[in-house]
Design a protein around this motif. Structure first.
Motif, PDB file in Angstrom:
ATOM      1  N   ALA A 270       0.836  -1.205   0.000  1.00  0.00           N
ATOM      2  CA  ALA A 270       0.000   0.000   0.000  1.00  0.00           C
ATOM      3  C   ALA A 270       0.868   1.251   0.000  1.00  0.00           C
ATOM      4  CB  ALA A 270      -0.933  -0.009   1.210  1.00  0.00           C
ATOM      5  N   VAL A 271       2.110   1.140   0.488  1.00  0.00           N
ATOM      6  CA  VAL A 271       2.980   2.319   0.588  1.00  0.00           C
ATOM      7  C   VAL A 271       3.246   2.985  -0.764  1.00  0.00           C
ATOM      8  CG1 VAL A 271       5.273   3.125   1.237  1.00  0.00           C
ATOM      9  CG2 VAL A 271       4.009   1.635   2.763  1.00  0.00           C
ATOM     10  N   PRO A 272       3.671   2.222  -1.800  1.00  0.00           N
ATOM     11  CA  PRO A 272       3.911   2.900  -3.082  1.00  0.00           C
ATOM     12  C   PRO A 272       2.662   3.565  -3.642  1.00  0.00           C
ATOM     13  CG  PRO A 272       4.228   0.521  -3.272  1.00  0.00           C
ATOM     14  CD  PRO A 272       4.056   0.817  -1.842  1.00  0.00           C
ATOM     15  N   VAL A 273       1.466   3.061  -3.278  1.00  0.00           N
ATOM     16  CA  VAL A 273       0.237   3.626  -3.838  1.00  0.00           C
ATOM     17  C   VAL A 273      -0.165   4.904  -3.108  1.00  0.00           C
ATOM     18  CG1 VAL A 273      -2.154   3.147  -4.463  1.00  0.00           C
ATOM     19  CG2 VAL A 273      -0.487   1.287  -4.425  1.00  0.00           C
ATOM     20  N   VAL A 274      -0.116   4.905  -1.782  1.00  0.00           N
ATOM     21  CA  VAL A 274      -0.631   6.065  -1.039  1.00  0.00           C
ATOM     22  C   VAL A 274       0.418   6.786  -0.201  1.00  0.00           C
ATOM     23  CG1 VAL A 274      -2.975   5.177  -0.925  1.00  0.00           C
ATOM     24  CG2 VAL A 274      -1.365   4.595   0.878  1.00  0.00           C
ATOM     25  N   GLY A 275       1.668   6.329  -0.206  1.00  0.00           N
ATOM     26  CA  GLY A 275       2.707   7.010   0.562  1.00  0.00           C
ATOM     27  C   GLY A 275       2.811   6.481   1.983  1.00  0.00           C
ATOM     28  N   PHE A 276       3.733   7.058   2.762  1.00  0.00           N
ATOM     29  CA  PHE A 276       3.959   6.601   4.133  1.00  0.00           C
ATOM     30  C   PHE A 276       2.918   7.172   5.080  1.00  0.00           C
ATOM     31  CE2 PHE A 276       8.027   5.720   2.286  1.00  0.00           C
ATOM     32  CZ  PHE A 276       8.454   4.597   2.967  1.00  0.00           C
ATOM     33  N   GLY A 277       2.883   6.637   6.304  1.00  0.00           N
ATOM     34  CA  GLY A 277       2.058   7.217   7.350  1.00  0.00           C
ATOM     35  C   GLY A 277       0.856   6.364   7.695  1.00  0.00           C
ATOM     36  N   VAL A 278      -0.216   7.057   8.117  1.00  0.00           N
ATOM     37  CA  VAL A 278      -1.368   6.347   8.636  1.00  0.00           C
ATOM     38  C   VAL A 278      -2.211   5.755   7.503  1.00  0.00           C
ATOM     39  CG1 VAL A 278      -2.934   8.317   8.736  1.00  0.00           C
ATOM     40  CG2 VAL A 278      -3.155   6.484  10.403  1.00  0.00           C
ATOM     41  N   LYS A 279      -2.135   6.364   6.300  1.00  0.00           N
ATOM     42  CA  LYS A 279      -2.992   5.918   5.194  1.00  0.00           C
ATOM     43  C   LYS A 279      -2.764   4.452   4.799  1.00  0.00           C
ATOM     44  CE  LYS A 279      -3.425   9.923   2.443  1.00  0.00           C
ATOM     45  NZ  LYS A 279      -3.138  10.374   1.080  1.00  0.00           N
ATOM     46  N   PRO A 280      -1.491   4.048   4.491  1.00  0.00           N
ATOM     47  CA  PRO A 280      -1.309   2.641   4.108  1.00  0.00           C
ATOM     48  C   PRO A 280      -1.724   1.695   5.228  1.00  0.00           C
ATOM     49  CG  PRO A 280       0.809   3.678   4.523  1.00  0.00           C
ATOM     50  CD  PRO A 280      -0.215   4.766   4.501  1.00  0.00           C
ATOM     51  N   THR A 281      -1.488   2.119   6.485  1.00  0.00           N
ATOM     52  CA  THR A 281      -1.839   1.267   7.609  1.00  0.00           C
ATOM     53  C   THR A 281      -3.345   1.078   7.682  1.00  0.00           C
ATOM     54  OG1 THR A 281       0.028   2.291   8.724  1.00  0.00           O
ATOM     55  CG2 THR A 281      -1.395   0.909  10.050  1.00  0.00           C
ATOM     56  N   LEU A 282      -4.077   2.178   7.515  1.00  0.00           N
ATOM     57  CA  LEU A 282      -5.533   2.096   7.572  1.00  0.00           C
ATOM     58  C   LEU A 282      -6.061   1.204   6.446  1.00  0.00           C
ATOM     59  CD1 LEU A 282      -7.720   3.257   9.381  1.00  0.00           C
ATOM     60  CD2 LEU A 282      -8.042   5.094   7.743  1.00  0.00           C
ATOM     61  N   ILE A 283      -5.479   1.364   5.246  1.00  0.00           N
ATOM     62  CA  ILE A 283      -5.920   0.545   4.112  1.00  0.00           C
ATOM     63  C   ILE A 283      -5.674  -0.935   4.400  1.00  0.00           C
ATOM     64  CG2 ILE A 283      -5.384  -0.042   1.713  1.00  0.00           C
ATOM     65  CD1 ILE A 283      -4.977   2.892   1.169  1.00  0.00           C
ATOM     66  N   ALA A 284      -4.450  -1.251   4.866  1.00  0.00           N
ATOM     67  CA  ALA A 284      -4.127  -2.644   5.152  1.00  0.00           C
ATOM     68  C   ALA A 284      -5.041  -3.192   6.243  1.00  0.00           C
ATOM     69  CB  ALA A 284      -2.666  -2.778   5.566  1.00  0.00           C
ATOM     70  N   LEU A 285      -5.293  -2.382   7.270  1.00  0.00           N
ATOM     71  CA  LEU A 285      -6.141  -2.842   8.376  1.00  0.00           C
ATOM     72  C   LEU A 285      -7.560  -3.125   7.888  1.00  0.00           C
ATOM     73  CD1 LEU A 285      -5.189  -0.482  11.370  1.00  0.00           C
ATOM     74  CD2 LEU A 285      -4.587  -2.846  11.060  1.00  0.00           C
ATOM     75  N   VAL A 286      -8.114  -2.212   7.091  1.00  0.00           N
ATOM     76  CA  VAL A 286      -9.491  -2.399   6.630  1.00  0.00           C
ATOM     77  C   VAL A 286      -9.577  -3.608   5.703  1.00  0.00           C
ATOM     78  CG1 VAL A 286     -11.335  -1.409   5.232  1.00  0.00           C
ATOM     79  CG2 VAL A 286     -10.169   0.013   6.903  1.00  0.00           C
ATOM     80  N   LEU A 287      -8.685  -3.649   4.699  1.00  0.00           N
ATOM     81  CA  LEU A 287      -8.734  -4.722   3.708  1.00  0.00           C
ATOM     82  C   LEU A 287      -8.550  -6.075   4.360  1.00  0.00           C
ATOM     83  CD1 LEU A 287      -6.738  -3.587   0.562  1.00  0.00           C
ATOM     84  CD2 LEU A 287      -9.189  -3.980   0.818  1.00  0.00           C
ATOM     85  N   TYR A 288      -7.523  -6.172   5.215  1.00  0.00           N
ATOM     86  CA  TYR A 288      -7.204  -7.461   5.794  1.00  0.00           C
ATOM     87  C   TYR A 288      -8.200  -7.829   6.874  1.00  0.00           C
ATOM     88  CZ  TYR A 288      -4.251 -11.367   6.487  1.00  0.00           C
ATOM     89  OH  TYR A 288      -3.797 -12.644   6.524  1.00  0.00           O
ATOM     90  N   GLY A 289      -8.662  -6.785   7.618  1.00  0.00           N
ATOM     91  CA  GLY A 289      -9.563  -7.048   8.729  1.00  0.00           C
ATOM     92  C   GLY A 289     -10.961  -7.453   8.294  1.00  0.00           C
ATOM     93  N   LEU A 290     -11.372  -7.039   7.075  1.00  0.00           N
ATOM     94  CA  LEU A 290     -12.750  -7.364   6.712  1.00  0.00           C
ATOM     95  C   LEU A 290     -12.908  -8.823   6.290  1.00  0.00           C
ATOM     96  CD1 LEU A 290     -13.406  -7.456   3.362  1.00  0.00           C
ATOM     97  CD2 LEU A 290     -13.184  -5.038   3.598  1.00  0.00           C
ATOM     98  N   LEU A 291     -11.804  -9.484   5.939  1.00  0.00           N
ATOM     99  CA  LEU A 291     -11.918 -10.864   5.443  1.00  0.00           C
ATOM    100  C   LEU A 291     -12.561 -11.825   6.446  1.00  0.00           C
ATOM    101  CD1 LEU A 291      -8.552 -11.157   3.492  1.00  0.00           C
ATOM    102  CD2 LEU A 291     -10.827 -10.802   2.570  1.00  0.00           C
ATOM    103  N   PRO A 292     -12.055 -11.909   7.705  1.00  0.00           N
ATOM    104  CA  PRO A 292     -12.692 -12.864   8.623  1.00  0.00           C
ATOM    105  C   PRO A 292     -14.148 -12.501   8.938  1.00  0.00           C
ATOM    106  CG  PRO A 292     -10.907 -11.678   9.727  1.00  0.00           C
ATOM    107  CD  PRO A 292     -10.861 -11.287   8.293  1.00  0.00           C
ATOM    108  N   ILE A 293     -14.476 -11.188   8.947  1.00  0.00           N
ATOM    109  CA  ILE A 293     -15.860 -10.798   9.252  1.00  0.00           C
ATOM    110  C   ILE A 293     -16.774 -11.184   8.094  1.00  0.00           C
ATOM    111  CG2 ILE A 293     -17.354  -8.912  10.000  1.00  0.00           C
ATOM    112  CD1 ILE A 293     -14.885  -7.369  10.817  1.00  0.00           C
ATOM    113  N   PHE A 294     -16.293 -10.925   6.883  1.00  0.00           N
ATOM    114  CA  PHE A 294     -17.057 -11.282   5.683  1.00  0.00           C
ATOM    115  C   PHE A 294     -17.318 -12.788   5.666  1.00  0.00           C
ATOM    116  CE2 PHE A 294     -16.821 -11.699   0.805  1.00  0.00           C
ATOM    117  CZ  PHE A 294     -18.171 -11.434   0.668  1.00  0.00           C
TER     118      PHE A 294
END
Lengths: 252, 396
Positions: A108-132
């Motif tokens: 996610a870093v090359p797409v949105v840069g460093f900081g909270v954004k890539p972390t939030l993306i990874a958390l949402v994407l990865y976290g929704l799988l078990p709930i789904f």
């Protein structure tokens, strides 16, 4: 036995966590031997309380977004209109979960840069799988005759979903959320390697300066937080399951 | 009898001929083809580059072939077509994309320029994702058996090996990164596999007997499983960090441990952390698997005069095998991912490239670590899923 041990262990863990976060200076005598060359004993590049709150906030936001997305998608693919997507969803969830969280984060870093954004993306994407996954399983496990009965009572499809299907699937969905939150706690910690604010910072600062005292503080706080949250959600889940069990008995 | 009264309007006739998954695939593919750049050209490894459309990054003939074939594939996806045709279309499109991206460097980089970097851009990835979804959907609808899925995996591995071996992709930036790190790549790769498999092996040696013991003794089970559950909950970075302390102390106090190479950082703490994470799935699944063996089967084995030992090895464990294998699948996929983080404490593995890449803001280096990790985890998942299904069939 375990009835006494459980609450005592929980209280002790919570007390230790609060002390570590709010009064880190209490631990100077214990942690002092782990430092060398007069290095600082207590993490000094930010308040542990604000890092903890930031960490929890990040996980909470990501888990809320992930839960909302996963629920909507899970309900959609179990309706008639979305049935065509069901086999695909199951496969994608399976494949998605083989992706290591750290790889999702790093990509996610090359797409949105460093900081909270890539972390939030990874958390949402990865976290929704078990709930789904669990939403699908939970809704599919609702017995056909219960849904039939609800229809017979004159409930429309929306009422069936909200009054019958979702309440019955709730324990399974909650188990998915619990798993997701725990995964997110871990991924948020790794998020510090891509410059997201959070408790991982303390561990990384310790690794970079060979300050074992920092590593211990960060490691113990993160571990206690994760275990206590997991435990708390498990208790909530058991309560809901008990209630749903009675509901299922009445309905069945 | 609602069908008889329904009138067929042109709109419903159209929707019954369109595939809903296909519409999503088509939207993503068209976005990738027309809206996002196909490849990125960077003057060197670190400077951000310029996006090139499909037409601008390929020779005219290849661009025409690409647009033509991928457009036909998109139409096949949108229409309600047979699953086999969809599978073939998905695979063919992915293969074409893999070939096309390899042609880009020779087309856009002036000869003799060794610094320029060409990498796939968002358009390529969107199209690859779209056709991967098409392929996955077809595989799911065909309900391919374990052997067919293994054959597909083998086909994919051979194709990638040919594309890599022939040098077709050599101009791409990730392979340029590989070329400068070739020796280290294989060394870290071996380390990665070693850590993932080594911790699994250790977890099996301890976890299987522990699982059998927990199955037989409820008190032991009541103590062991909650503890393993708590261990599993500890985030990986905290776990790796916390492993440093006891091992560091051990090395400081015991010259023997130090001479064996046990130190606070490095392979030893990584291996122990992975081993601890691996225990829960192995032990819990052994307990569940043995618990599912029917009482009547165990009694029949007793009636045949089998000893407890024979019963366990000849009846109970073989019947519990699919569930135990499911635990092994969880462990292996999880460990391949977790090894990546071990690089933070000097444990080695592909994570070394990921974190170095993050540190240098060098995307290509991140990819050099992330892509093989994902490929390994995916391969392990497909192999073990097939093994689980085969063991279930044998049991019936």
């Amino acid at each position: 036995m375990s009835r006494i041990i459980g609450p005592i262990a929980r209280l002790a863990a919570l007390g230790l966590l609060l002390a570590l976060v709010l009064k880190p200076e209490w631990f100077v005598p214990v942690l002092k031997p782990f430092t060398e060359n007069n290095a600082p004993v207590i993490y000094n590049q930010g308040s542990l309380l604000s890092l903890t709150l930031y960490h929890l906030g990040l996980v909470a936001i990501a888990s809320l977004i992930g839960t909302a997305l996963a629920l909507v998608m899970g309900v959609f693919v179990t309706r008639k209109a979305g049935a065509e997507f069901l086999p695909l969803s199951r496969s994608l969830v399976n494949i998605g979960q083989t992706f290591p969280p750290v790889a999702v984060l790093a990509l996610a870093v090359p797409v949105v840069g460093f900081g909270v954004k890539p972390t939030l993306i990874a958390l949402v994407l990865y976290g929704l799988l078990p709930i789904f996954e669990n939403t699908i399983t939970g809704l599919k496990e609702v017995p056909e005759n219960v849904v039939e009965a609800a229809r017979g009572m004159g409930l429309d499809p929306t009422q069936q979903l909200f009054r019958v299907e979702l309440p019955l699937a709730l324990p399974v969905i909650l188990a998915g959320i619990r798993l997701s939150v725990v995964i997110n706690m871990g991924t948020a910690t790794i998020g510090s390697t891509v410059a997201a604010k959070g408790l991982g910072e303390v561990i990384i600062a310790g690794l970079l300066t060979s300050n074992t005292s920092f590593i211990l503080q960060g490691g113990i706080i993160v571990a206690l937080l994760a275990v206590l949250i997991y435990d708390g959600l498990a208790i909530l889940e058991r309560r809901v399951a008990k209630r749903t069990g009675r509901l299922a008995e009445v309905a069945g | 009898m609602t069908e008889a009264t329904e009138t067929t309007t042109p709109a419903t006739a159209l929707t019954t001929r369109l595939d809903r998954v296909g519409i999503v695939v088509a939207v993503i593919a068209v976005l990738g083809m027309d809206w996002q750049p196909f490849a990125t050209l960077k003057p060197n490894r670190l400077i951000s580059g310029q996006g090139l459309s499909l037409a601008a990054s390929l020779p005219t003939l290849w661009a025409a072939i690409g647009v033509g074939v991928l457009s036909i594939a998109t139409i096949v996806a949108v229409l309600r077509t047979g699953a086999l045709l969809r599978l073939a279309t998905g695979i063919a499109s992915l293969l074409l994309l893999a070939v096309l991206i390899g042609i880009v460097p020779a087309t856009v980089v002036p000869p003799g320029n060794a610094y320029a970097r060409v990498s796939p851009a968002a358009g390529f990835w969107l199209m690859a994702f779209a056709f991967a979804v098409l392929t996955t959907d077809a595989v799911a609808k065909l309900r391919l058996g374990p052997l067919a899925r293994l054959a597909m995996l083998a086909g994919a591995v051979v194709t990638v090996a040919i594309l890599l071996g022939s040098g077709h992709w050599d101009g791409l930036s990730i392979l340029k990164e590989y070329a400068t790190n070739a020796q280290k790549f294989w060394r870290e790769g071996a380390k990665h596999v070693e850590l993932a498999l080594g911790s699994l092996a250790a977890a099996l040696v301890i976890g299987l007997p522990l699982g059998v013991a927990c199955h037989r003794n409820a008190t032991l089970r009541g103590i062991t499983l909650p503890i393993l559950n708590i261990i599993q909950t500890v985030p990986s970075m905290a776990m790796y960090g916390l492993m440093i302390v006891p091992l560091g102390l051990l090395a400081a106090w015991s010259p023997l441990a130090a001479s064996l190479g046990i130190r606070g950082i490095g392979t030893a703490p990584a291996l122990i952390a992975l081993f601890l994470y691996s225990l829960l799935p192995v032990v819990a699944n052994t307990v569940v698997g043995l618990g599912e063996v029917r009482r009547s089967v165990v009694e029949a084995a007793e009636g045949m005069g089998m000893t407890r030992h024979q019963r366990l090895f000849q009846v109970e464990l073989p019947l519990a095998l699919p569930v135990i294998l499911t635990g092994i699948r969880i462990v292996l996929v999880q460990n391949i991912g977790l090894v990546t983080i071990a690089a933070l404490i000097g444990g080695g593995g592909f994570g070394t490239f990921v974190f170095q890449g993050i540190g240098q803001a060098a995307t290509d280096l991140v990819l050099l670590g992330a892509v093989p990790t994902i490929a390994l985890a995916f391969t392990a998942a497909v192999l073990l899923d097939a093994a689980i299904e085969l063991s279930e069939r044998r049991r019936l």
